[in-house]
Design a protein around this motif. Structure first.
Motif, PDB file in Angstrom:
ATOM      1  N   TYR A  87       1.230   6.686  -7.220  1.00 54.50           N
ATOM      2  CA  TYR A  87       0.195   7.352  -7.857  1.00 54.50           C
ATOM      3  C   TYR A  87      -0.040   8.817  -6.978  1.00 54.50           C
ATOM      4  CZ  TYR A  87      -1.133   3.128 -10.185  1.00 54.50           C
ATOM      5  OH  TYR A  87      -1.009   2.067 -11.210  1.00 54.50           O
ATOM      6  N   ARG A  88       0.569   8.952  -5.691  1.00 49.76           N
ATOM      7  CA  ARG A  88       0.619  10.152  -5.066  1.00 49.76           C
ATOM      8  C   ARG A  88       1.909  10.640  -4.642  1.00 49.76           C
ATOM      9  NH1 ARG A  88      -3.787  10.021  -7.069  1.00 49.76           N
ATOM     10  NH2 ARG A  88      -5.940  10.172  -6.024  1.00 49.76           N
TER      11      ARG A  88
ATOM     12  N   PHE B  43       0.812   3.991  -2.955  1.00 48.09           N
ATOM     13  CA  PHE B  43       0.214   5.152  -2.763  1.00 48.09           C
ATOM     14  C   PHE B  43       1.522   6.120  -3.192  1.00 48.09           C
ATOM     15  CE2 PHE B  43       0.792   9.075   0.263  1.00 48.09           C
ATOM     16  CZ  PHE B  43      -0.556   9.561   0.132  1.00 48.09           C
TER      17      PHE B  43
ATOM     18  N   GLN C 197       2.116  14.113  -2.779  1.00 51.52           N
ATOM     19  CA  GLN C 197       1.390  13.742  -1.348  1.00 51.52           C
ATOM     20  C   GLN C 197       2.247  13.104  -0.409  1.00 51.52           C
ATOM     21  OE1 GLN C 197       0.023  13.477  -4.292  1.00 51.52           O
ATOM     22  NE2 GLN C 197      -2.078  14.469  -4.524  1.00 51.52           N
ATOM     23  N   LEU C 198       2.925  11.913  -1.066  1.00 51.50           N
ATOM     24  CA  LEU C 198       3.988  11.311  -0.134  1.00 51.50           C
ATOM     25  C   LEU C 198       4.909  12.021   0.563  1.00 51.50           C
ATOM     26  CD1 LEU C 198       4.868   8.543   1.371  1.00 51.50           C
ATOM     27  CD2 LEU C 198       6.046   8.072  -0.850  1.00 51.50           C
TER      28      LEU C 198
ATOM     29  N   LEU D 178       0.771  -1.114   0.112  1.00 49.17           N
ATOM     30  CA  LEU D 178      -0.086   0.018  -0.074  1.00 49.17           C
ATOM     31  C   LEU D 178       0.804   1.318   0.100  1.00 49.17           C
ATOM     32  CD1 LEU D 178      -2.801  -1.094   2.469  1.00 49.17           C
ATOM     33  CD2 LEU D 178      -2.739  -0.605   0.135  1.00 49.17           C
ATOM     34  N   ILE D 179       1.925   1.262   0.683  1.00 50.34           N
ATOM     35  CA  ILE D 179       2.740   2.373   0.771  1.00 50.34           C
ATOM     36  C   ILE D 179       3.452   2.791  -0.630  1.00 50.34           C
ATOM     37  CG2 ILE D 179       4.976   3.123   1.747  1.00 50.34           C
ATOM     38  CD1 ILE D 179       4.305   1.718   4.369  1.00 50.34           C
TER      39      ILE D 179
END
Length: 558
Positions: free
Chosen positions: A34-35, A31, A38-39, A27-28
């Motif tokens: 795609y982000r 994320f 944001q990360l 999941l990390i």
């Protein structure tokens, strides 16, 4: 074997921890893909929020770890053996120390051996505004020694000692959860132990990914410098993918012999590089710097170990000390498990002396050779390496090699550095895949190929997305955050170790009170005879040999 599945997709692994760890890391990674922005923002915001706390918490924790390790090596338990009392060490002392050398030398030293001393030379909180050049050079080496010295190896030694003690002497699985057994008994094999293993795996994943990310950035610079191959961001991602594939193939095809030979080659290439610097570099200066900086380091160790940057507002402490302490904490399960496996049969005194002193001295010599060559060129005006370091940290080591003469020696030195980076990256990735699966399998060295493949791919993916998310700063911030929860695990493991050691035959026995407490000049009322009018006329009291209760208990056989 405790908590290990005997069938299904997680056969050989903990069926509760493995899927959760796999899901969290995946999941990390998704994320981050795609982000990405944001990360990056989340990581930086979390670090900014926690920095005031970590600037003193990590300092206290690392100082406590060092003090405990030294106490274990010289205190009442120093003769406790990591195995049966009649067991001899599994490896000879020479072989054991050689393997400790292999554990201590890594791609991190190639990255920071020049970049860190030159960065501190340009400015650090311990220099006065009118500080002299010699003072700045000396302090820069002391700070570099501090970040790579006894404090760092104390964390590795502590984790390794705990794993080896419970694994080889108590017959528990070679897993971190075993240290909780003296505290919570059988529940260490339940969900509390699962949480410990999960935090250790997450810290290890991010610790390895940070190391690989730093090495890949420097390898890309080395290829540009030596071969003129310019890759950029896409080139770094290609290197991460290529490295991951080679590491996975070497593990699942059983080509460990080849990896072992690469590790041995690393050691000899490192020796060749040191010899090259001693022969064609400023030999007398390097040897003098090694001796002087070691003495200054020992003189300032206590003050530096408790330094929290309380009166400063600049980010120096957070960027350097806090980063290193987080990095070493995240690497502790990785290095600790390796050291534990090769230390069976050692006493605590032998273990602490070997793990603390030998790798530290070798690391100091390495830093003095590379960092000292760069400082000499900077101080003597041979080259302006500090400016190159401020522009690009990955260029520091190669710029130092360029100062050597003749030209051919400089090119050979740059080539050696590039080869060493590549081979250290390969062995680190290979070992990281095996260690994570070992943590999931409670110390078992038998792993299924699909598990090795999955975790190898995840490590490579995390490394790639951290590089994409912002490079060096994101790598540093991620490892600092990942180490925080695991530091709490280490504190619990220390309590478990001390509780376990209390059952050793060298443990202190509880005292036995034979008479009521009183002032030394008083005579207890029950000792006054009726033949005396007052207590002052009574003779001095003492134990009655005819009374069995007054006799001292016989000493224990040990």
């Amino acid at each position: 074997m405790y908590n290990v599945a005997t069938r299904g997709p997680f056969k050989g692994l903990n069926p509760r921890v493995a899927p959760i760890a796999l899901l969290l890391v995946a999941l990390i990674a998704l994320f981050a893909i795609y982000r990405t922005e944001q990360l990056e923002q989340v990581v930086f915001d979390a670090r900014d929020f926690l920095t005031p706390f970590l600037e003193w918490y990590y300092v206290v924790a690392m100082a406590v770890f060092l003090a405990i390790v030294i106490w274990l090596g010289v205190g009442r338990y120093k003769d406790v053996r990591l195995g049966r009392d009649d067991e001899v060490p599994e490896f000879t002392t020479v072989s054991w120390l050689a393997m400790l050398f292999a554990a201590g030398m890594g791609v991190g030293l190639l990255f920071w051996a020049v970049a860190e001393p030159l960065s501190h030379y340009g400015g650090n909180p311990f220099l006065l505004d009118n500080g002299e050049t010699a003072e700045a050079a000396d302090m820069s080496m002391v700070l570099t020694y501090f970040h790579w010295g006894l404090n760092a190896w104390a964390v590795f030694a502590l984790l390794a000692l705990i794993l080896a003690y419970f694994g080889f002497r108590r017959g528990q699985p070679l897993a971190l959860r075993s240290a909780l057994h003296p505290l919570i008994g059988k529940y260490s094999h339940g969900w509390p132990g699962d949480i410990v293993d999960l935090l250790a795996i997450l810290a290890t994943v991010f610790g390895i990914a940070t190391t690989l990310g730093l090495g890949i950035q420097q390898l890309d610079t080395g290829l540009v410098h030596t071969l003129g191959i310019s890759g950029g961001e896409n080139g770094q991602l290609f290197l991460a993918a290529l490295l991951t594939v080679i590491a996975i193939v070497s593990v699942i095809t059983g080509v460990q012999v080849g990896v072992q030979r690469i590790s041995q080659a690393n050691m000899w290439l490192s020796v060749a590089l040191m010899g090259l610097l001693l022969i064609w570099g400023p030999t007398q200066y390097l040897l003098a710097l090694f001796v002087q900086s070691s003495g200054s380091y020992l003189q300032n160790l206590l003050g530096l170990s408790l330094y929290t940057h309380a009166h400063q507002t600049d980010p120096w402490h957070s960027d350097w000390t806090v980063f290193y302490w987080g990095w070493w904490l995240a690497w502790a399960p990785f290095v600790g498990l390796f050291i534990a496996r090769i230390s069976r049969g050692r006493t605590l005194r032998e273990f602490v002396l070997g793990v603390l002193l030998v790798p530290t001295v070798i690391t100091f010599f390495w830093l003095a050779m590379l960092g000292g060559t760069a400082l000499h060129a900077e101080v003597e005006g041979i080259a302006d390496i500090a400016d190159k370091v401020s522009e690009d940290l990955t260029m520091a080591t190669f710029a130092t090699m360029d100062t050597l003469e003749p030209w051919l020696v400089a090119k050979v030195g740059g080539g050696l550095i590039t080869i060493l980076i590549a081979t250290y990256l390969l062995t680190s990735a290979n070992a990281g895949i095996v260690v994570i699966n070992t943590l999931l399998a409670h110390g078992s060295t038998v792993h299924r190929k699909r598990h090795l493949t999955i975790w190898g791919a995840l490590i490579g993916l995390i490394t790639a997305v951290l590089l994409l998310a912002g490079g060096l700063e994101v790598l540093q911030s991620a490892v600092i955050l990942a180490a925080l929860p695991f530091s709490l695990v280490i504190l619990m493991m220390i309590v478990g170790l001390i509780r376990g050691l209390e059952q050793e035959r060298w443990a202190p026995r509880p005292g036995e009170r034979s008479i009521l407490p009183s002032e030394p000049w008083q005579v207890p009322a029950d000792r006054v005879s009726e033949d005396y009018d007052t207590e002052d006329d009574a003779p001095e009291s003492g134990p009655d040999d005819d009374n069995p209760e007054d006799r001292e208990p016989p000493p224990r056989p040990w």
